[in-house]
Design a protein around this motif. Structure first.
Motif, PDB file in Angstrom:
ATOM      1  N   VAL A  51      -4.604  -7.818   0.612  1.00  0.00           N
ATOM      2  CA  VAL A  51      -3.910  -6.972  -0.357  1.00  0.00           C
ATOM      3  C   VAL A  51      -2.885  -7.806  -1.118  1.00  0.00           C
ATOM      4  O   VAL A  51      -2.093  -8.542  -0.520  1.00  0.00           O
ATOM      5  CB  VAL A  51      -3.219  -5.776   0.336  1.00  0.00           C
ATOM      6  N   SER A  52      -2.899  -7.685  -2.430  1.00  0.00           N
ATOM      7  CA  SER A  52      -1.977  -8.416  -3.291  1.00  0.00           C
ATOM      8  C   SER A  52      -1.515  -7.483  -4.410  1.00  0.00           C
ATOM      9  O   SER A  52      -2.341  -6.897  -5.114  1.00  0.00           O
ATOM     10  CB  SER A  52      -2.690  -9.633  -3.888  1.00  0.00           C
ATOM     11  N   ARG A  73      -7.756   1.372  -7.508  1.00  0.00           N
ATOM     12  CA  ARG A  73      -7.965   0.083  -8.168  1.00  0.00           C
ATOM     13  C   ARG A  73      -7.234   0.083  -9.505  1.00  0.00           C
ATOM     14  O   ARG A  73      -7.017   1.123 -10.109  1.00  0.00           O
ATOM     15  CB  ARG A  73      -9.442  -0.225  -8.352  1.00  0.00           C
ATOM     16  N   GLN A  74      -6.876  -1.085  -9.919  1.00  0.00           N
ATOM     17  CA  GLN A  74      -6.151  -1.240 -11.169  1.00  0.00           C
ATOM     18  C   GLN A  74      -7.141  -1.351 -12.318  1.00  0.00           C
ATOM     19  O   GLN A  74      -8.151  -2.045 -12.221  1.00  0.00           O
ATOM     20  CB  GLN A  74      -5.286  -2.503 -11.112  1.00  0.00           C
ATOM     21  N   LEU A  95      -6.024  -3.925  -3.888  1.00  0.00           N
ATOM     22  CA  LEU A  95      -5.510  -2.826  -3.084  1.00  0.00           C
ATOM     23  C   LEU A  95      -6.470  -2.483  -1.956  1.00  0.00           C
ATOM     24  O   LEU A  95      -7.667  -2.758  -2.036  1.00  0.00           O
ATOM     25  CB  LEU A  95      -5.322  -1.586  -3.981  1.00  0.00           C
ATOM     26  N   PRO A  96      -5.964  -1.837  -0.904  1.00  0.00           N
ATOM     27  CA  PRO A  96      -6.876  -1.356   0.145  1.00  0.00           C
ATOM     28  C   PRO A  96      -7.895  -0.407  -0.478  1.00  0.00           C
ATOM     29  O   PRO A  96      -7.560   0.409  -1.329  1.00  0.00           O
ATOM     30  CB  PRO A  96      -5.966  -0.598   1.106  1.00  0.00           C
ATOM     31  N   GLY A  97      -9.145  -0.548  -0.097  1.00  0.00           N
ATOM     32  CA  GLY A  97     -10.179   0.336  -0.614  1.00  0.00           C
ATOM     33  C   GLY A  97     -10.956  -0.241  -1.769  1.00  0.00           C
ATOM     34  O   GLY A  97     -11.970   0.283  -2.156  1.00  0.00           O
ATOM     35  N   ASN A  98     -10.489  -1.349  -2.368  1.00  0.00           N
ATOM     36  CA  ASN A  98     -11.273  -1.962  -3.444  1.00  0.00           C
ATOM     37  C   ASN A  98     -11.459  -3.450  -3.198  1.00  0.00           C
ATOM     38  O   ASN A  98     -11.598  -4.227  -4.107  1.00  0.00           O
ATOM     39  CB  ASN A  98     -10.674  -1.684  -4.825  1.00  0.00           C
ATOM     40  N   MET A  99     -11.470  -3.852  -1.933  1.00  0.00           N
ATOM     41  CA  MET A  99     -11.620  -5.271  -1.607  1.00  0.00           C
ATOM     42  C   MET A  99     -13.068  -5.576  -1.292  1.00  0.00           C
ATOM     43  O   MET A  99     -13.842  -4.761  -0.948  1.00  0.00           O
ATOM     44  CB  MET A  99     -10.734  -5.617  -0.428  1.00  0.00           C
TER      45      MET A  99
END
Length: 99
Positions: A51-52, A73-74, A95-99
């Motif tokens: 996560v970043s 997600r961004q 983010l968590p969930g879009n890695m």
């Protein structure tokens, strides 16, 4: 509701930020947009994860979660712009969930 969370690299603040977000989510708001503020000192990588996020993060919430799916997600909107033109743009958040 638009919130700007400052200094996400200071982990002592995370509990307070989480409580604020959870209150909004429980009240029926959804996260519909996030955008890093490039004046805030770059990115923060969460230890022990991939996560970043930006050190300063702008988060937009909208009421009535029944109509809008909460985003993890961004995305870049035509309305997004760097806060400071003389500072490099930030990379996309992970983010968590879009890695």
């Amino acid at each position: 509701v638009i919130l700007e969370f400052h200094w996400l690299n200071q982990e002592a603040k995370h509990k307070q930020y989480d409580a604020a977000v959870q209150t909004l989510l429980q009240a029926g708001f959804s996260v519909v947009h996030i955008h890093g503020n490039n004046c805030g000192g770059g990115m923060y990588s969460v230890p022990g994860s991939s996560v970043s996020v930006p050190n300063v993060l702008e988060v937009t919430f909208v009421a009535d979660a029944r109509r809008i799916e909460c985003q993890n997600r961004q995305t870049i909107s035509p309305l997004d712009a760097d806060n400071a033109a003389n500072i490099d743009s930030l990379p996309m958040a992970t983010l968590p969930g879009n890695m």
